[in-house]
Design an enzyme around this catalytic site. Structure first.
Site, PDB file in Angstrom:
ATOM      1  N   HIS A 116       0.874  -1.182   0.000  1.00  0.00           N
ATOM      2  CA  HIS A 116       0.000   0.000   0.000  1.00  0.00           C
ATOM      3  C   HIS A 116       0.910   1.231   0.000  1.00  0.00           C
ATOM      4  CE1 HIS A 116      -2.769   2.952   1.864  1.00  0.00           C
ATOM      5  NE2 HIS A 116      -3.762   2.137   1.554  1.00  0.00           N
ATOM      6  N   ASP A 157       3.234  -4.467   8.051  1.00  0.00           N
ATOM      7  CA  ASP A 157       2.027  -3.650   7.943  1.00  0.00           C
ATOM      8  C   ASP A 157       0.837  -4.584   8.153  1.00  0.00           C
ATOM      9  OD1 ASP A 157      -0.223  -2.320   7.135  1.00  0.00           O
ATOM     10  OD2 ASP A 157       0.589  -1.600   5.225  1.00  0.00           O
ATOM     11  N   GLN A 161      -4.350  -5.014   7.170  1.00  0.00           N
ATOM     12  CA  GLN A 161      -5.362  -5.954   6.661  1.00  0.00           C
ATOM     13  C   GLN A 161      -5.319  -7.296   7.384  1.00  0.00           C
ATOM     14  OE1 GLN A 161      -7.732  -5.114   4.678  1.00  0.00           O
ATOM     15  NE2 GLN A 161      -6.954  -3.179   3.908  1.00  0.00           N
ATOM     16  N   LYS A 173     -10.379  -0.493  10.761  1.00  0.00           N
ATOM     17  CA  LYS A 173     -10.587  -1.667   9.899  1.00  0.00           C
ATOM     18  C   LYS A 173     -10.964  -2.890  10.732  1.00  0.00           C
ATOM     19  CE  LYS A 173      -7.183  -0.106   6.502  1.00  0.00           C
ATOM     20  NZ  LYS A 173      -7.912   0.350   5.312  1.00  0.00           N
ATOM     21  N   CYS A 194      -4.773   2.505  -3.567  1.00  0.00           N
ATOM     22  CA  CYS A 194      -3.534   3.057  -2.995  1.00  0.00           C
ATOM     23  C   CYS A 194      -2.362   2.100  -3.205  1.00  0.00           C
ATOM     24  CB  CYS A 194      -3.687   3.380  -1.506  1.00  0.00           C
ATOM     25  SG  CYS A 194      -4.988   4.561  -1.166  1.00  0.00           S
TER      26      CYS A 194
HETATM   27  N1  PMP Z   1      -1.682  -0.601   4.673  1.00  0.00           N
HETATM   28  C1  PMP Z   1      -2.640  -1.366   4.131  1.00  0.00           C
HETATM   29  C2  PMP Z   1      -2.285  -2.743   3.671  1.00  0.00           C
HETATM   30  C3  PMP Z   1      -3.927  -0.871   4.012  1.00  0.00           C
HETATM   31  O1  PMP Z   1      -4.878  -1.619   3.453  1.00  0.00           O
HETATM   32  C4  PMP Z   1      -4.219   0.432   4.472  1.00  0.00           C
HETATM   33  C5  PMP Z   1      -5.618   1.017   4.359  1.00  0.00           C
HETATM   34  N2  PMP Z   1      -6.246   0.821   3.151  1.00  0.00           N
HETATM   35  C6  PMP Z   1      -3.190   1.176   5.035  1.00  0.00           C
HETATM   36  C7  PMP Z   1      -1.938   0.623   5.122  1.00  0.00           C
HETATM   37  C8  PMP Z   1      -3.428   2.570   5.551  1.00  0.00           C
HETATM   38  O2  PMP Z   1      -4.279   2.520   6.641  1.00  0.00           O
HETATM   39  P1  PMP Z   1      -4.904   3.886   7.241  1.00  0.00           P
HETATM   40  O3  PMP Z   1      -5.592   4.547   6.090  1.00  0.00           O
HETATM   41  O4  PMP Z   1      -5.857   3.404   8.287  1.00  0.00           O
HETATM   42  O5  PMP Z   1      -3.786   4.681   7.776  1.00  0.00           O
END
Ligand code: PMP
Length: 425
Positions: free
Chosen positions: A139, A216, A219, A242, A382
């Site tokens: 991401h 990270d 998910q 999430k 993203c």
């Molecule tokens: N890493 C991953 C794998 C994600 O899916 C996301 C959110 N889509 C993020 C980081 C960023 O998370 P946040 O928007 O809650 O900061």
């Protein structure tokens, strides 16, 4: 056709016998809403999850009965608010495998947690010629902070490629993670492909080269049991929103000695020990990293989300989602024109299911599904570098959680079939 998955569900060992979806659905008021005249089918959980009544009530109760600033007042409300905030920290520490409370830092989200590490540990420890290893499926939150740091420090970003099946290609891993590597930063579960990555194995490879490892978990933490000590990671980051909790709360876990040696991220109130006009000393961890008034109400309510997840059981949640992902992949792959991205084996992936239609843009898919009350995400998620690797500009993504069932998947799939008919395909 009745799928194996459906048939197996009736067997005594089915997790659904321990997992009453209708009861769970009833805990989420928003799932009673209608969208464009249809019952809401919420399949955008990788973007954010819905909130159970206990979390919504916890926010209301906090503001009705407890609201005060924390770590400073000597009155009852201030003490109650501090206790509630710190109770969530302790709960978070036990949720990820029983680490020390001081090793949990609250941030605004996964993004801020990673930026915190890049701006503190990264600033002090990454130098010219050092290498930071990421993967092709990151991401942007786990790519851009490292990209910017590498640019500033004249360090090098190396990447672990992916296979055509959507797994990490570890063939050249001992060359990619090498003596110049200072940090390996990898997503535990891909938000696009659903792939669950071999974090423990990669962390061991990083440590063998004396590099640190950041996972990270944005998910993964909502969907799998996570034990950061067993994974042996140095940093683990995730977001409350999430995993049934409120927005605006993120978690950074880091090993105590790392946090103790890292400089602060933000400066101001509450993160200091002593201040004079010519000298400042920092508070102990975790407070050194939580300058100013934090997001108290949402941290307090996050406690209720963790309790809710634990009452169902993370193993049960994982098993339910594996089953439902298998059901969804099987049904989706039978629809003409639909191609699923990522691993097909449900033991190696989670329930973020990206797909494309050979004739339609993902935005059109999402708009059509919305007209049927089905919420999915369409776009680059993203993860633009990954989209380039996949040769796609965008995908549609249905992502599952504990309140989804086969009915939701059937509605999604029927709507996709209807969509192709509507467009004359
Ligand atoms: N890493 C991953 C794998 C994600 O899916 C996301 C959110 N889509 C993020 C980081 C960023 O998370 P946040 O928007 O809650 O900061």
């Amino acid at each position: 056709m009745t799928s194996n998955i459906t048939r197996n569900r009736t067997a005594a060992a089915s997790p659904l016998s321990r997992f009453d979806i209708e009861k769970i659905k009833a805990d989420f008021p928003i799932l009673n809403e209608t969208v464009n005249g249809n019952r809401l089918v919420y399949l955008d959980n990788a973007a954010t999850s819905q909130k159970p009544r206990v979390v919504i009530n916890a926010i209301i109760e906090y503001y009705r009965k407890t609201n005060a600033n924390i770590h400073r007042g000597l009155h009852k409300l201030a003490e109650d608010a501090t206790r509630a905030y710190e109770a969530t920290r302790a709960h978070t520490a036990s949720f990820i495998g029983g680490v020390a409370s001081e090793e949990i830092i609250f941030t605004r989200g996964t993004t801020e947690s990673i930026n915190l590490v890049a701006c503190t540990w990264g600033e002090e420890n990454i130098h010219e010629g050092d290498e930071i290893v990421i993967t092709e499926m990151e991401h942007h939150a786990n790519f851009i902070p490292w990209f910017m740091l590498a640019k500033k420090k004249k360090a090098v970003i190396r990447r672990i490629p992916i296979t055509v099946c959507g797994h990490l290609d570890l063939n050249n891993i001992d060359e990619i993670i090498n003596p110049r590597t200072k940090l390996v930063a990898v997503t535990h579960m891909s938000n696009v492909l659903g792939t669950i990555n071999p974090i423990k194995e990669l962390a061991a490879k990083a440590h063998a080269r004396k590099a640190l490892f950041l996972a990270d978990g944005a998910q993964a933490a909502p969907h799998l049991p996570v034990d950061v000590k067993d994974l042996d990671v140095d940093f683990y980051v995730f977001s409350s929103h999430k995993m049934l909790g409120p927005t605006g709360v993120g978690v950074l876990y880091a090993r105590r000695e790392l946090l103790e040696n890292m400089p602060p991220f933000n400066f101001g109130g509450e993160m200091i020990s002593e201040v004079s006009f010519d000298r400042v000393t920092w508070a102990d961890i975790p407070h050194k990293f939580e300058a100013g008034t934090p997001n108290i109400a949402d941290v307090v309510a996050y406690h209720a989300a963790l309790t809710y997840l634990e009452e169902i059981g993370m193993e049960n949640i994982h098993r339910h989602e594996m089953e439902l992902t298998g059901y969804a992949i099987e049904k989706l792959s039978r629809i003409e024109g639909i191609e699923i991205q990522g691993p097909q084996d449900v033991t190696q992936r989670g329930g973020a299911i990206s797909f494309t239609d050979k004739d339609l843009h993902p935005h059109d898919i999402s708009t059509f599904l919305d007209s049927k009350g089905v919420a999915i995400r369409a776009g680059h998620h993203c993860a633009q570098p990954l989209m380039r690797v996949l040769g796609k500009i965008a995908t549609a993504r249905a992502s599952l959680y504990i309140y989804n069932n086969e009915d939701d998947i059937d509605i999604l799939c029927n709507a996709l079939v209807e969509m192709r008919r509507y467009f004359g395909l």
